[in-house]
Design a protein around this motif. Structure first.
Motif, PDB file in Angstrom:
ATOM      1  N   TYR A 172     -44.826 -25.973  60.549  1.00 46.12           N
ATOM      2  CA  TYR A 172     -44.209 -25.233  59.083  1.00 46.12           C
ATOM      3  C   TYR A 172     -43.420 -26.174  58.585  1.00 46.12           C
ATOM      4  O   TYR A 172     -42.532 -26.775  59.073  1.00 46.12           O
ATOM      5  CB  TYR A 172     -44.053 -23.833  59.487  1.00 46.12           C
ATOM      6  CG  TYR A 172     -42.887 -23.847  60.405  1.00 46.12           C
ATOM      7  CD1 TYR A 172     -41.733 -23.561  60.042  1.00 46.12           C
ATOM      8  CD2 TYR A 172     -43.078 -23.650  61.830  1.00 46.12           C
ATOM      9  CE1 TYR A 172     -40.429 -23.470  60.909  1.00 46.12           C
ATOM     10  CE2 TYR A 172     -42.035 -23.516  62.797  1.00 46.12           C
ATOM     11  CZ  TYR A 172     -41.036 -23.308  62.408  1.00 46.12           C
ATOM     12  OH  TYR A 172     -39.956 -23.225  63.098  1.00 46.12           O
ATOM     13  N   ASP A 173     -43.032 -25.956  57.316  1.00 47.15           N
ATOM     14  CA  ASP A 173     -41.825 -26.550  56.740  1.00 47.15           C
ATOM     15  C   ASP A 173     -40.511 -25.771  56.707  1.00 47.15           C
ATOM     16  O   ASP A 173     -40.400 -24.805  56.972  1.00 47.15           O
ATOM     17  CB  ASP A 173     -42.371 -26.496  55.031  1.00 47.15           C
ATOM     18  CG  ASP A 173     -43.670 -27.513  54.670  1.00 47.15           C
ATOM     19  OD1 ASP A 173     -43.927 -28.345  55.725  1.00 47.15           O
ATOM     20  OD2 ASP A 173     -44.092 -27.336  53.617  1.00 47.15           O
ATOM     21  N   PHE A 174     -39.618 -26.679  56.704  1.00 46.27           N
ATOM     22  CA  PHE A 174     -38.026 -26.003  56.761  1.00 46.27           C
ATOM     23  C   PHE A 174     -37.638 -27.003  55.719  1.00 46.27           C
ATOM     24  O   PHE A 174     -37.711 -28.068  55.493  1.00 46.27           O
ATOM     25  CB  PHE A 174     -37.512 -26.064  57.695  1.00 46.27           C
ATOM     26  CG  PHE A 174     -36.951 -27.283  58.640  1.00 46.27           C
ATOM     27  CD1 PHE A 174     -35.722 -27.530  58.650  1.00 46.27           C
ATOM     28  CD2 PHE A 174     -38.052 -28.102  59.209  1.00 46.27           C
ATOM     29  CE1 PHE A 174     -35.119 -28.869  58.947  1.00 46.27           C
ATOM     30  CE2 PHE A 174     -37.317 -29.486  59.899  1.00 46.27           C
ATOM     31  CZ  PHE A 174     -36.055 -29.651  59.704  1.00 46.27           C
ATOM     32  N   PHE A 175     -36.319 -26.662  55.493  1.00 40.03           N
ATOM     33  CA  PHE A 175     -35.348 -27.375  54.428  1.00 40.03           C
ATOM     34  C   PHE A 175     -34.079 -27.588  55.173  1.00 40.03           C
ATOM     35  O   PHE A 175     -33.524 -26.828  55.895  1.00 40.03           O
ATOM     36  CB  PHE A 175     -35.150 -26.538  53.222  1.00 40.03           C
ATOM     37  CG  PHE A 175     -36.341 -26.271  52.207  1.00 40.03           C
ATOM     38  CD1 PHE A 175     -36.576 -27.474  51.320  1.00 40.03           C
ATOM     39  CD2 PHE A 175     -37.255 -25.146  52.516  1.00 40.03           C
ATOM     40  CE1 PHE A 175     -37.724 -27.119  50.578  1.00 40.03           C
ATOM     41  CE2 PHE A 175     -38.422 -25.213  51.627  1.00 40.03           C
ATOM     42  CZ  PHE A 175     -38.601 -26.340  50.804  1.00 40.03           C
ATOM     43  N   ASP A 176     -33.574 -28.975  54.920  1.00 40.93           N
ATOM     44  CA  ASP A 176     -32.389 -29.240  55.581  1.00 40.93           C
ATOM     45  C   ASP A 176     -31.153 -28.243  55.209  1.00 40.93           C
ATOM     46  O   ASP A 176     -30.847 -28.181  53.779  1.00 40.93           O
ATOM     47  CB  ASP A 176     -32.034 -30.778  55.168  1.00 40.93           C
ATOM     48  CG  ASP A 176     -30.746 -31.397  55.813  1.00 40.93           C
ATOM     49  OD1 ASP A 176     -29.795 -30.652  56.307  1.00 40.93           O
ATOM     50  OD2 ASP A 176     -30.558 -32.556  55.861  1.00 40.93           O
TER      51      ASP A 176
END
Length: 624
Positions: free
Chosen positions: A343-347
């Protein structure tokens, strides 16, 4: 129906629920948007809350006026205090929860919280205006406006499930993924990446031979999560069970390694080191002939069990054959195989300490979207994001927690300062002030702050004040009460501890390892009479007094260390320097300081790549 709100929370996982309830309880008109109102606060992995360091976070959430501890106590089918053989800084509460009742309890709270509304839909886009977030647009085409938006999307952003060569789009099994949000945020400059994690097989308990397993019962004492005196465990308590893999099991697993997405490179995302899949374990620890498997009940009455230790993305047939090689599972029937998900995550270095994004005002991120894992880490971020979203709407000073105040403070500081190179999980080793951040004193650390904010109720403050008053009364008594050697020596000799040569204050005896207030009260009538006057929270008060007495020196020493560091926390440097123009800083320090733009000298000192010499340069430039 109104389409205008103060705050919109996207996602009703553990972060979203805490954020929404906190914001609403503070007085913000709040909308919680979720794909499925029947899966609010779904325990998507194991049916348990707490554990090492995580249990401390849950107690902190509760002390702040959050809900996770209350729900966990109400739905607990087993409670254990982990690490009791170690010092109190390491004690960590953990419950097995009834998964279905956990959801019901959370939904009841949300539906009965004033100012809080729900909408079942999928958010696909954010709305912006004048460089700020202005609302959201959903898959149905509905537009909601808001002053602040909190994103708690969990594993749903472009989520992809893997079982061997089978790939299924989804945020959880049988739940669709969410598309559009990552792409929109990336287009406006946000840095994003992919993570992976796995979940184990679910087993039908009727097909398990429990006689071949080791039973692990829960504790039967006063401990619980919530500091509220009215919240008690009421469900039938159930045992967990332990068994082990074998070389035969490992041989069967190896046959499928080439088809394991978690192992064969099919998934390129960042994965956890501390919670590896079973296929990774048999390769990484190839010298081990067995690995522990921990069978956890999913509820008070269900036959469904979660097999902790058997996280896997292997093909279904390989998982089944390997399980059947475990004697207790030779006739096993499974409800669902283990699977991997990416899945996507953000820094998270793109966030301020309030969890507001640096790039877009009034937009907050909380939970797995920030690269964390675990219900507890999500809930801790959620309550901080909800509080600060409310403050952004109605005014007030930002609400943040220092590293010596809470594990939640450690968590958020680690995220925004160091970023993540794997799914972030809290450990006691991450906190430098563990003796200050005990599970027993989270209320003393945080409840007054939350009460002043308007989140913790007067009921919580009354309980805290009563507890502190009674604890101090005990400490004052034992500090002044003298006991003669000939009176107590027979008791000390019976305990195989050194007898006294002369009389001492009672507090001096209580610092010995095998002596506590309850046992000493059986020998000292005035102490017994004093303890008998405690009417509520009795066990918790006595335990708190015991800890303060035994560890007073350690607590004072750690507090002095924290106070020294906190002087650096007061030296604010955000936006004060053009770091690229300071040639006396190292090249790496200039790059890191420019990227993160730390709030304080203390935060700057924790950035990887910023040396003590770099900090000295900044202090000189500040005239210090």
């Amino acid at each position: 129906m109104d389409f205008k709100y103060d705050i919109i929370v996207v996602g009703a996982g553990h972060a979203g629920c805490e954020a929404a309830v906190a914001a609403a309880n503070l007085g913000s008109k709040t909308l919680l948007i979720t794909m499925d109102m029947n899966k609010i606060a779904q325990m998507s992995c194991n049916p348990a809350v707490g554990g090492i360091a995580k249990g401390q976070i849950v107690r902190e959430i509760d002390a702040l006026g959050g809900q996770m501890g209350i729900v966990s106590d109400r739905t607990a089918i087993q409670f254990r205090m982990l690490n009791r053989s170690k010092g109190p800084a390491m004690w960590s509460p953990r419950v097995q929860s009834d998964r279905a009742k956990f959801i019901i309890a959370w939904r009841s709270i949300i539906e009965n919280t004033p100012n809080l509304y729900m909408w079942q839909d999928t958010v696909t886009h954010l709305l912006f205006g004048n460089g700020e977030v202005a609302g959201v647009k959903t898959r149905m085409g509905v537009e909601f406006s808001a002053k602040s938006v909190v994103l708690t999307n969990g594993t749903f952003l472009n989520g992809l499930i893997h079982i061997g060569k089978v790939q299924i789009g989804g945020g959880r099994m049988s739940e669709p993924a969410s598309f559009g949000m990552t792409e929109q945020l990336r287009d406006i400059g946000f840095k994003t990446d992919r993570m992976k994690t796995g979940t184990p097989v679910r087993i039908d308990g009727r097909s398990v031979d429990f006689s071949l397993m080791e039973e692990q019962k829960g504790d039967d004492d006063f401990h619980k999560f919530s500091y509220l005196d009215t919240v008690q465990r009421k469900l039938t308590q159930r045992s967990c069970w332990i068994t082990y893999t074998s070389e035969k099991v490992h041989a069967l697993l190896r046959e499928g390694l080439h088809d394991s997405p978690l192992y064969n490179g099919q998934i390129q995302s960042i994965g956890p080191r501390y919670c590896p899949s079973i296929e990774t374990k048999i390769v990484t620890f190839s010298d081990k002939t067995s690995h522990q498997l921990f069978l956890e009940p999913e509820g008070e009455t269900t036959h469904e069990y979660y097999l902790n230790g058997f996280s896997s993305s292997l093909p279904l047939q390989i998982q089944l054959e390997a399980l059947q090689a475990v004697p207790a599972f030779r006739n096993v029937h499974i409800f669902r195989p283990g699977y991997a998900i990416e899945y996507d995550f953000f820094d998270p270095r793109q966030l301020n300490p309030t969890l507001e994004t640096k790039r877009v005002k009034n937009l907050f991120f909380a939970g797995q979207i920030n690269g964390t894992t675990g219900y507890e880490e999500a809930g801790g971020q959620g309550i901080i994001a909800g509080i600060n979203a409310h403050i952004n709407c109605h005014g007030g000073d930002p609400f943040t927690l220092h590293r010596d105040e809470a594990y939640i403070g450690v968590l958020i500081d680690d995220l925004i300062t160091k970023g993540v190179d794997e799914p972030y999980r809290m450990f006691t080793s991450r906190a430098e002030y563990r003796i200050l951040l005990r599970q027993d004193n989270a209320d003393e650390r945080l409840t007054r702050r939350a009460y002043d904010l308007g989140l913790a109720t007067s009921e919580r403050m009354v309980l805290l004040e009563e507890k502190q008053k009674e604890v101090q009364k005990i400490i004052d008594f034992v500090s002044h009460f003298s006991i003669k050697a000939d009176r107590i020596n027979p008791y000390l000799e019976a305990l195989n501890t050194a007898p006294l040569k002369h009389g001492v204050k009672l507090i001096d005896l209580l610092t010995r390892p095998h002596i506590d207030l309850e046992t000493m009260a059986r020998e000292v009538n005035p102490l017994r009479e004093l303890l008998s006057t405690i009417k509520s929270q009795r066990e918790e008060i006595i335990e708190s007094a015991d800890i303060k007495i035994k560890y007073e020196g350690y607590i004072k020493r750690e507090k002095l260390m924290a106070d020294k560091i906190n002087r650096l926390e007061e030296i604010r440097i955000k936006n004060k320097f053009n770091y690229n123009g300071i040639q006396s800083l190292s090249t790496e320090a200039r790059q890191k300081l420019t990227s993160i733009n730390p709030e304080t000298i203390a935060q700057a000192s924790r950035i990887p790549g910023v040396s003590p010499n770099d900090i000295s340069v900044l202090l000189v430039l500040l005239g210090r």
